[in-house]
Design a protein around this motif. Structure first.
Motif, mmCIF file in Angstrom:
data_model
loop_
_atom_site.group_PDB
_atom_site.id
_atom_site.type_symbol
_atom_site.label_atom_id
_atom_site.label_comp_id
_atom_site.label_asym_id
_atom_site.label_seq_id
_atom_site.Cartn_x
_atom_site.Cartn_y
_atom_site.Cartn_z
ATOM 1 N N PHE B 119 0.754 -11.896 -3.780
ATOM 2 C CA PHE B 119 0.287 -10.401 -3.891
ATOM 3 C C PHE B 119 -0.952 -9.986 -3.143
ATOM 4 O O PHE B 119 -1.728 -10.887 -3.188
ATOM 5 C CB PHE B 119 0.055 -10.127 -5.427
ATOM 6 C CG PHE B 119 -0.329 -8.656 -5.451
ATOM 7 C CD1 PHE B 119 0.739 -7.524 -5.502
ATOM 8 C CD2 PHE B 119 -1.630 -8.203 -5.585
ATOM 9 C CE1 PHE B 119 0.343 -6.231 -5.768
ATOM 10 C CE2 PHE B 119 -2.077 -6.889 -5.838
ATOM 11 C CZ PHE B 119 -0.956 -6.111 -5.747
ATOM 12 N N ASP B 120 -0.625 -8.990 -2.147
ATOM 13 C CA ASP B 120 -1.819 -8.651 -1.337
ATOM 14 C C ASP B 120 -2.129 -9.607 -0.399
ATOM 15 O O ASP B 120 -3.433 -9.527 -0.070
ATOM 16 C CB ASP B 120 -2.888 -7.871 -2.122
ATOM 17 C CG ASP B 120 -3.833 -7.128 -1.587
ATOM 18 O OD1 ASP B 120 -3.469 -6.469 -0.340
ATOM 19 O OD2 ASP B 120 -4.977 -6.888 -1.622
ATOM 20 N N GLU B 155 6.961 -2.641 -4.025
ATOM 21 C CA GLU B 155 6.968 -1.513 -4.149
ATOM 22 C C GLU B 155 5.691 -0.670 -4.687
ATOM 23 O O GLU B 155 5.463 0.350 -4.628
ATOM 24 C CB GLU B 155 8.052 -0.531 -4.733
ATOM 25 C CG GLU B 155 7.976 -1.529 -6.454
ATOM 26 C CD GLU B 155 9.228 -0.805 -7.208
ATOM 27 O OE1 GLU B 155 10.017 0.086 -6.871
ATOM 28 O OE2 GLU B 155 9.171 -1.060 -8.670
ATOM 29 N N ARG B 156 4.890 -1.664 -5.216
ATOM 30 C CA ARG B 156 3.894 -1.027 -6.181
ATOM 31 C C ARG B 156 2.631 -0.579 -5.077
ATOM 32 O O ARG B 156 2.264 -1.321 -3.988
ATOM 33 C CB ARG B 156 3.208 -2.171 -6.860
ATOM 34 C CG ARG B 156 4.371 -2.451 -8.284
ATOM 35 C CD ARG B 156 3.930 -3.665 -8.910
ATOM 36 N NE ARG B 156 3.787 -4.876 -8.230
ATOM 37 C CZ ARG B 156 3.462 -5.992 -8.805
ATOM 38 N NH1 ARG B 156 2.880 -6.221 -9.665
ATOM 39 N NH2 ARG B 156 3.030 -7.001 -7.723
ATOM 40 N N GLU B 194 6.887 -0.975 2.174
ATOM 41 C CA GLU B 194 7.956 -1.062 0.867
ATOM 42 C C GLU B 194 9.179 -0.274 1.128
ATOM 43 O O GLU B 194 9.719 -0.148 -0.093
ATOM 44 C CB GLU B 194 6.948 -0.502 -0.319
ATOM 45 C CG GLU B 194 6.728 0.985 -0.156
ATOM 46 C CD GLU B 194 5.830 1.624 -1.204
ATOM 47 O OE1 GLU B 194 4.679 1.132 -1.416
ATOM 48 O OE2 GLU B 194 6.451 2.251 -2.151
ATOM 49 N N PRO B 197 13.268 -2.689 0.505
ATOM 50 C CA PRO B 197 13.240 -3.592 -0.708
ATOM 51 C C PRO B 197 14.648 -4.489 -0.657
ATOM 52 O O PRO B 197 15.538 -3.754 -0.707
ATOM 53 C CB PRO B 197 12.908 -2.989 -2.012
ATOM 54 C CG PRO B 197 13.314 -1.743 -1.734
ATOM 55 C CD PRO B 197 13.021 -1.379 -0.260
ATOM 56 N N GLN B 202 12.434 -4.085 -11.369
ATOM 57 C CA GLN B 202 10.811 -3.736 -11.509
ATOM 58 C C GLN B 202 10.382 -4.970 -12.153
ATOM 59 O O GLN B 202 9.838 -4.708 -13.153
ATOM 60 C CB GLN B 202 10.722 -2.440 -12.141
ATOM 61 C CG GLN B 202 11.247 -1.316 -11.183
ATOM 62 C CD GLN B 202 11.240 0.070 -11.948
ATOM 63 O OE1 GLN B 202 11.338 0.095 -12.979
ATOM 64 N NE2 GLN B 202 11.355 1.189 -11.103
ATOM 65 N N TYR B 207 9.472 -8.331 -7.182
ATOM 66 C CA TYR B 207 8.538 -8.020 -6.401
ATOM 67 C C TYR B 207 8.168 -9.381 -5.394
ATOM 68 O O TYR B 207 8.053 -9.241 -4.178
ATOM 69 C CB TYR B 207 7.006 -7.798 -6.885
ATOM 70 C CG TYR B 207 7.212 -6.694 -7.972
ATOM 71 C CD1 TYR B 207 8.043 -5.356 -7.528
ATOM 72 C CD2 TYR B 207 6.742 -6.659 -9.390
ATOM 73 C CE1 TYR B 207 8.189 -4.341 -8.404
ATOM 74 C CE2 TYR B 207 6.712 -5.621 -10.186
ATOM 75 C CZ TYR B 207 7.497 -4.530 -9.694
ATOM 76 O OH TYR B 207 7.472 -3.218 -10.609
#
Lengths: 441, 221
Positions: B119-120, B155-156, B194, B197, B202, B207
């Motif tokens: 993530f990130d 998508e977040r 994003e 996908p 979700q 993710y």
């Protein structure tokens, strides 16, 4: 016009303004099919609502767009008004002399709106309304508009704007427009609609994604990012004739357009020199000028209303946070400090605060913060809220949210008290942008 | 810069000729000398910078050549190994070195195209280094082959921040391929953020599936 009440004569300037608006609306004859209308559901209201009674306008039932009904729906949907029902009153009065003050007084009406639609010999319609103060038994305001039948709906929104401003002291936004992206299966549409979700139509449809629409300050153009050439490119699309031009198509990603308040330039994000950085570009695509110089992601510029300062997202400190810098570039200072994910800053129209998206315990929500304060106030509670956009009067913030696993638009008032949800019959709705106030000439 | 100085110089000479004041002329001459001196220094500096640059460029070229040579040797060795193998076992198709069939062959090292991220993050995790190397080799062995790296995010959060992050992810693969000797001109790095996908759920698994760079070969798969 010997019998014309004073307020009607005073309204002449406004009548011209309205005709201007009519021309704009006609200019917006967009290609494509009519779309299913969004409907707005209020899921929370202001605790201190203003009572309002809007009677049916005389003859309004003859037309598809019934003025009194549209005015009332606008006011109630805003969350700032509550309907003061007066029950059955027989034939509704349309002139002050017809009003039975005692009857309305005993039924609790305080702000009473009356009006009528009169067909003139040239086929145009004269729409008149008056806001009556029942306690004082006098008129507070009232105007007359001469319009074509196709402008009845726009006229009703204009009347709602006047009433809203008279009763709340802030400009109404019922005559404004919004745009957003509808994501279907294998199809993206950039749609434009009235602020109440009516009259939606698409201005661009493609298999490839469309993101980040941004209205020009005069409302005549929308800049956006389209992937139609299999990479993100910034376009500027003219609403009057549907023509469009490439604003930025450099190597790498071209994105995040944001108009300066004077409409002469835009801030955009490019990766042509490596990582995403913010640049300014003239509205015709010339004079590209780099504004940030970092080794980190810098994006999502938002102009202050005076055009002097930009807020933007940067991960230069290790996590994405909101920063501020002069709009000509220069040193930046960090303005968000809570948590490790604060993105998408949007300056409020009065310049005093900004809204943004903040992550809290795995949820992404709209927050608002005063400039000069370090404290954010959380306004929403969705799972993945994004793309906040201020109404041009600064009272509401429209944003993309989720409902039943679909993308929907929602709105929240800047104090968090009023919440609205827009719905549509199909597709995922995302990336909203609220258009400017219509400037009368 | 040089042009500007010459222009200023010309301007000064004209001014100098136009004036009858000797003092002014002297002053102009001094200024002219100073300017000539500044111009000379600027030219020297420019030349020094250029030679430094060309030295650096030579070093880079030398390293790239070295890498290319090694890669070519490896490729040749792999090729001869494969040919020997092909001779030894007739069941192996001799066209297995054709990039199209390699890309379609589930047992090939380049069958997998996706590099996944935390993530990130946009750095290539150690477990994906062999995959990137395999694709680098494929590109080095097939000089006409071009690749397109598509960066993606879950998508977040922010659409635009995710677009920038997706570009960083695609660029990280591009840089890795370049370090391994693939010329930049054969690598296009784009971000879909994003917007595309692969998994629509979700949950963390979806993710994670969407935090990805895909190594694509348009027209060859």
């Amino acid at each position: 016009m010997p019998n014309m009440p004073k307020a009607f004569i005073a309204a002449a300037g406004r009548r011209r303004a309205l005709q201007g608006l009519g021309a704009g609306a006609l200019g917006l004859a967009l290609p494509g099919l009519a779309r299913a209308a969004l409907t707005i559901e209020i899921i929370g209201g202001n605790s201190n609502q203003i009572p309002i009674t809007v009677l049916p306008f005389g003859n309004e039932e003859r037309y598809k767009d019934q003025v009194g009904q549209i005015v009332l729906a606008d006011l109630l949907r805003s969350g700032w008004f509550r309907l003061q029902d007066v029950g059955s009153i027989g034939k509704p009065p349309v002139e002050p002399s017809d009003v039975d003050w005692r009857q309305f007084g005993t039924r609790g009406a305080s702000n009473l709106v009356i009006g009528n639609v009169v067909e003139r010999s040239d086929g145009k319609l004269a729409v008149r309304f008056r806001l009556m103060d029942v306690a004082k038994q006098s008129q507070r305001t009232g105007f007359s508009y001469t319009v074509g039948v196709e402008q009845l709906r726009a006229t009703a929104h204009k009347i709602a704007d006047v009433l809203y401003e008279e009763l709340t002291g802030e400009a109404g936004v019922f005559s404004t427009r919004i745009c957003y992206v509808v994501k279907g299966t294998d199809r993206f549409e950039l749609q434009v609609a009235d602020a109440d979700g009516a009259n939606s139509d698409f201005i661009l449809a493609h298999r490839e994604p469309i993101i980040s629409p941004a209205w020009s300050p005069d409302g005549s153009k929308i800049a956006y990012v389209s992937f139609e050439r299999r990479k993100p490119i910034v376009f500027v699309h003219s609403l009057a004739d549907g023509s469009r031009q490439v604003l930025a198509n450099f190597e790498g990603a071209n994105s995040s357009p944001s108009w300066s308040p004077d409409g002469r330039q835009l801030a955009i994000t490019l990766t042509r020199d490596g990582v995403a950085q913010i640049y300014s570009v003239a509205a015709d695509g010339s004079a590209v000028n780099r504004l940030t110089n970092s080794q980190s992601i810098d994006t999502e510029a938002s102009w202050s209303p005076d055009g002097r300062t930009l807020l933007f997202t940067s991960d230069r400190g290790g996590s994405p946070q909101v920063y501020r810098m002069p709009s000509s570039g220069g040193p930046a200072d960090r303005v968000t400090f809570e948590g490790n994910y604060n993105v998408t800053p949007r300056w409020s129209p009065d310049g005093r605060s900004f809204c943004f998206i903040q992550r809290n315990s795995g949820r992404y929500n709209v927050a608002i913060q005063e400039l000069g304060s370090r404290e954010a106030v959380l306004l929403t509670d969705g799972r993945n809220d994004s793309s906040p956009t201020f109404a041009p009067n600064g009272r509401m913030i429209l944003y993309a949210s989720e409902h039943n696993k679909r993308g929907v638009l929602a709105a929240v008032s800047r104090d968090g008290r009023i919440k609205q949800r827009f719905s549509d019959t199909g597709g995922n709705i995302r990336e909203p942008a609220w258009g400017p106030l219509f400037k009368s000439r | 810069m040089k042009k500007l100085i010459l222009l200023m110089l010309a301007g000064l000479l004209v001014t100098g000729c136009a004036t009858q004041d000797v003092k002014e002329q002297d002053k102009a001459a001094v200024e002219q000398r100073d300017l000539l001196e500044a111009q000379r220094k600027a030219e020297e500096e420019e030349a020094r910078r250029k030679s430094q640059l060309s030295r650096e460029q030579e070093e880079v070229n030398r390293r790239l050549d070295e890498e290319r040579r090694r890669a070519a040797e490896e490729a040749a060795k792999a090729k001869s190994d494969a040919e020997i193998k092909a001779l030894a076992s007739p069941s192996v198709n001799s066209s297995s070195l054709d990039p199209r069939s390699q890309l379609k062959d589930p047992s090939s090292a380049v069958f997998k195209r996706s590099v996944y991220y935390d993530f990130d993050r946009y750095d290539i995790r150690e477990d994906f280094a062999p995959l990137v190397e395999a694709h680098a080799n494929l590109l080095l062995q097939n000089r006409d082959l071009k690749t397109r790296i598509e960066g993606n995010c879950d998508e977040r959060g922010s659409t635009e921040y995710n677009l920038a992050l997706g570009q960083r992810r695609a660029d990280s693969v591009k840089r890795a391929l370049m370090v391994l000797g693939v010329p930049a001109s054969r690598i296009e790095a784009v971000s879909y953020g994003e917007e595309k996908p692969k998994a629509t759920g979700q949950d963390e698994d979806s993710y994670a599936e969407n935090r990805r760079s895909d190594i694509m070969y348009p027209g060859n798969e």
